[in-house]
Motif scaffolding. Structure first.
Motif, PDB file in Angstrom:
ATOM      1  N   LYS A   1      -5.029   3.177  -6.154  1.00  0.00           N
ATOM      2  CA  LYS A   1      -3.676   2.641  -6.325  1.00  0.00           C
ATOM      3  C   LYS A   1      -3.643   1.118  -6.245  1.00  0.00           C
ATOM      4  O   LYS A   1      -2.611   0.502  -6.516  1.00  0.00           O
ATOM      5  CB  LYS A   1      -2.742   3.214  -5.250  1.00  0.00           C
ATOM      6  N   ALA A   2      -4.779   0.525  -5.868  1.00  0.00           N
ATOM      7  CA  ALA A   2      -4.822  -0.925  -5.667  1.00  0.00           C
ATOM      8  C   ALA A   2      -4.913  -1.669  -6.998  1.00  0.00           C
ATOM      9  O   ALA A   2      -5.705  -1.317  -7.871  1.00  0.00           O
ATOM     10  CB  ALA A   2      -6.007  -1.298  -4.799  1.00  0.00           C
ATOM     11  N   ALA A   3      -4.091  -2.689  -7.145  1.00  0.00           N
ATOM     12  CA  ALA A   3      -4.130  -3.532  -8.345  1.00  0.00           C
ATOM     13  C   ALA A   3      -4.716  -4.900  -8.032  1.00  0.00           C
ATOM     14  O   ALA A   3      -5.268  -5.560  -8.906  1.00  0.00           O
ATOM     15  CB  ALA A   3      -2.734  -3.684  -8.928  1.00  0.00           C
ATOM     16  N   TYR A   4      -4.615  -5.321  -6.760  1.00  0.00           N
ATOM     17  CA  TYR A   4      -5.071  -6.664  -6.382  1.00  0.00           C
ATOM     18  C   TYR A   4      -5.734  -6.634  -5.005  1.00  0.00           C
ATOM     19  O   TYR A   4      -5.380  -5.828  -4.138  1.00  0.00           O
ATOM     20  CB  TYR A   4      -3.897  -7.648  -6.349  1.00  0.00           C
ATOM     21  N   ILE A   5      -6.695  -7.533  -4.841  1.00  0.00           N
ATOM     22  CA  ILE A   5      -7.368  -7.728  -3.563  1.00  0.00           C
ATOM     23  C   ILE A   5      -7.078  -9.155  -3.103  1.00  0.00           C
ATOM     24  O   ILE A   5      -7.306 -10.118  -3.834  1.00  0.00           O
ATOM     25  CB  ILE A   5      -8.888  -7.538  -3.689  1.00  0.00           C
TER      26      ILE A   5
ATOM     27  N   GLU B   1      -4.135 -15.886   1.905  1.00  0.00           N
ATOM     28  CA  GLU B   1      -3.597 -15.964   0.540  1.00  0.00           C
ATOM     29  C   GLU B   1      -2.314 -15.155   0.399  1.00  0.00           C
ATOM     30  O   GLU B   1      -1.456 -15.471  -0.432  1.00  0.00           O
ATOM     31  CB  GLU B   1      -4.641 -15.499  -0.469  1.00  0.00           C
ATOM     32  N   TYR B   2      -2.163 -14.111   1.219  1.00  0.00           N
ATOM     33  CA  TYR B   2      -0.895 -13.377   1.225  1.00  0.00           C
ATOM     34  C   TYR B   2       0.224 -14.294   1.712  1.00  0.00           C
ATOM     35  O   TYR B   2       1.315 -14.329   1.126  1.00  0.00           O
ATOM     36  CB  TYR B   2      -1.004 -12.143   2.126  1.00  0.00           C
ATOM     37  N   ILE B   3      -0.035 -15.045   2.782  1.00  0.00           N
ATOM     38  CA  ILE B   3       0.965 -15.984   3.304  1.00  0.00           C
ATOM     39  C   ILE B   3       1.274 -17.049   2.252  1.00  0.00           C
ATOM     40  O   ILE B   3       2.446 -17.384   2.015  1.00  0.00           O
ATOM     41  CB  ILE B   3       0.464 -16.652   4.604  1.00  0.00           C
TER      42      ILE B   3
ATOM     43  N   PHE C   1      -0.677 -16.609  -6.788  1.00  0.00           N
ATOM     44  CA  PHE C   1      -1.740 -15.694  -6.362  1.00  0.00           C
ATOM     45  C   PHE C   1      -3.082 -16.392  -6.558  1.00  0.00           C
ATOM     46  O   PHE C   1      -3.737 -16.251  -7.585  1.00  0.00           O
ATOM     47  CB  PHE C   1      -1.660 -14.418  -7.205  1.00  0.00           C
ATOM     48  N   VAL C   2      -3.465 -17.216  -5.582  1.00  0.00           N
ATOM     49  CA  VAL C   2      -4.703 -17.987  -5.678  1.00  0.00           C
ATOM     50  C   VAL C   2      -5.447 -17.907  -4.334  1.00  0.00           C
ATOM     51  O   VAL C   2      -4.872 -17.547  -3.311  1.00  0.00           O
ATOM     52  CB  VAL C   2      -4.453 -19.463  -6.049  1.00  0.00           C
ATOM     53  N   GLU C   3      -6.724 -18.275  -4.355  1.00  0.00           N
ATOM     54  CA  GLU C   3      -7.578 -18.188  -3.171  1.00  0.00           C
ATOM     55  C   GLU C   3      -8.263 -19.520  -2.914  1.00  0.00           C
ATOM     56  O   GLU C   3      -8.749 -20.176  -3.830  1.00  0.00           O
ATOM     57  CB  GLU C   3      -8.649 -17.123  -3.397  1.00  0.00           C
TER      58      GLU C   3
ATOM     59  N   CYS D   1      -8.134 -13.230  -6.730  1.00  0.00           N
ATOM     60  CA  CYS D   1      -7.370 -14.467  -6.933  1.00  0.00           C
ATOM     61  C   CYS D   1      -8.194 -15.499  -7.706  1.00  0.00           C
ATOM     62  O   CYS D   1      -9.426 -15.497  -7.664  1.00  0.00           O
ATOM     63  CB  CYS D   1      -7.000 -15.085  -5.589  1.00  0.00           C
ATOM     64  N   LYS D   2      -7.496 -16.409  -8.373  1.00  0.00           N
ATOM     65  CA  LYS D   2      -8.153 -17.589  -8.938  1.00  0.00           C
ATOM     66  C   LYS D   2      -8.535 -18.510  -7.789  1.00  0.00           C
ATOM     67  O   LYS D   2      -7.834 -18.597  -6.790  1.00  0.00           O
ATOM     68  CB  LYS D   2      -7.205 -18.304  -9.911  1.00  0.00           C
TER      69      LYS D   2
END
Length: 482
Positions: A146-150, A155-157, A165-167, A201-202
């Motif tokens: 069910k996961a679309a993103y890690i 990075e969530y904050i 959505f970047v790292e 994430c980018k």
């Protein structure tokens, strides 16, 4: 220039206002409650909402303007998001050792171990998100499907504050999926794990910024479009805050966990894989070693082993100071497994040499000592490849105990320089922001003020040298063979 520095660590969050002219102006440190974090996992929305509430508390009392926000967070964490970018799982922190059996299976392949280490600076170990992801895919495939993103805690904050959505490359370097040479996600490792690059994430330098979302700015009564600096891992920002991007300056952090770090221009990767190497910023790498047991061992002892005694840490220090050191028990501080130097997820903690006359102070002394012995092991492993540092600068919760600081100097046989500043990684986030905004031109030349220097006692050092040999004997006898 004033920076709002925000740190979401393993056991607490910190909200600080840092002035380029006056340094730290106002700091709030708030321990998570059990509904938000149990050290192993964290509720992502709970952490974010608590952060917002504490920002609101610290800002109204201030009469000066905020020029930027900067972030600091856990180095090794991961979180799965669904297609709507909502959390599917809690945040899994470095302390989650459930993947240990999965890791053990892959660790038997020496070629795989060495290949991954040489590429990433990370060994095959359950602290790294790569192996947590593989474990989750194998043990709970329904959730992973069910996961679309890690993403990660930090990075969530950042995404909640900015919508991007970047790292940070600094955070990415602690995942086990980031190539320490190319400074990008490693496609071979992603293929090995069955992870689509689009799920990740980018990547950006930790000085990257994005504007604060209008809705958040309104909620916090902050200027619309205020720059939010992505920042990075608490360990890397500790190095910055300590002024230790220069050659020969070792940082020693003793908080929930413990770590030692030295900055280098290129990756430092020993053949025996006893240490790690992560990315800091602008080409700088950090060679280091870390322990999973430090302040968390003290907390365990105080809350679990002797919670009914009602002793404060100060009282425990006083009792430990009465210990007959030469006849005290030995403590192996592996309540949360082992990181460096042996990378054994399943190592267990134990008291050895207990006798009927031992008191609570003797046991607490053993815990303090055992944590430092494991860190001293890391020190010896690291300096075997880097050489002795010119200085050791210490920070973290250990600075609340002069007794423990003196023990550190006695065990290491080196002068230990305290920071004199609480929450060094939070300060590092502010310094990074000032560099990103051009206020600090050369971040490598940044030099903070220092606190007290602890000098080793020669007699105590000799006693600890003998006890360390005993500790090492027990350590070697209780470990697994690779």
């Amino acid at each position: 220039m004033n920076i709002l520095a925000l740190e979401t660590s393993t056991s607490a969050l910190k909200v600080a206002i840092y002035s380029s002219d006056e340094g730290p102006m106002s700091v709030k440190s708030i321990l998570y409650n059990e509904n938000i974090s149990n050290t192993i996992t964290q509720n992502a929305e709970g952490v974010y909402n608590l952060l917002l509430s504490k920002i609101k508390e610290i800002l109204p009392s201030q009469t000066y303007r905020i020029d930027a926000i900067s972030l600091s967070g856990i180095w090794h964490s991961f979180l799965l998001l669904d297609k709507h970018r909502k959390p599917l799982t809690p945040i899994f922190t470095w302390a989650d050792t459930r993947p240990a059996e999965t890791v053990a299976k892959y660790r038997k392949n020496e070629q795989l171990w060495q290949s991954f280490y040489n590429k990433t600076g990370c060994t095959i170990h359950s602290i790294y998100p790569l192996w947590k992801i593989i474990y989750l895919k194998e043990s709970q495939p329904d959730i992973f499907s069910k996961a679309a993103y890690i993403t990660s805690q930090l990075e969530y904050i950042f995404e909640q504050l900015t919508g991007e959505f970047v790292e940070s490359k600094t955070i990415a370097s602690g995942t086990g999926m980031f190539n320490i040479h190319t400074l990008d996600w490693d496609d071979d490792i992603l293929n090995f794990a069955g992870i689509d690059r689009d799920m990740l994430c980018k990547l950006h330098e930790p000085t990257y910024s994005a504007p604060l979302k209008s809705s958040v700015a309104k909620c916090l009564n902050l200027p619309k479009g205020l720059p939010v600096i992505i920042g990075g891992a608490d360990g890397a920002l500790n190095q910055i805050g300590a002024g230790a991007l220069k050659k020969g300056i070792m940082t020693l952090s003793v908080g929930t966990s413990g770590a030692l770090r030295l900055a280098y221009e290129k990756p430092v990767l020993p053949e025996n894989t006893s240490t790690w190497c992560y990315y800091a910023l602008r080409g700088k790498r950090l060679a280091g070693a870390a322990t999973s047991g430090a302040g968390n061992c003290l907390e365990w002892f105080k809350k679990k082993a002797y919670r009914e005694c009602g002793f404060s840490y100060k009282k425990l220090d006083e009792k430990a100071a009465e210990t007959d050191i030469e006849n005290a028990p030995i403590f192996l501080p592996f309540l949360y497994g082992e990181r460096n130097p042996g990378w054994q997820d399943n190592r267990r903690a134990s008291f050895i040499g207990l006798k009927g006359h031992h008191e609570i102070g003797d046991l607490y002394h053993a815990v303090l000592e055992g944590v430092l012995f494991n860190l001293y092991q890391c020190y010896l492993a690291l300096t075997q490849i880097t050489g002795e540092p010119d200085e050791i600068r210490i920070s973290g919760g250990i600075e609340n105990s002069s007794f423990w600081l003196q023990m550190a100097a006695d065990i290491f046989g080196r002068d230990i320089i305290t920071s004199g500043i609480q929450h060094m990684s939070t300060v590092g986030a502010a310094v990074l922001a000032l560099n990103a905004l051009g206020e600090i031109k050369d971040i490598e030349k940044y030099e903070p003020t220092h606190g007290k220097t602890y000098t080793p006692n020669k007699k105590a050092n000799k006693i600890y040298e003998k006890r360390y040999e005993t500790y090492l004997d027990y350590y070697q006898r209780t470990g697994e063979k690779r």
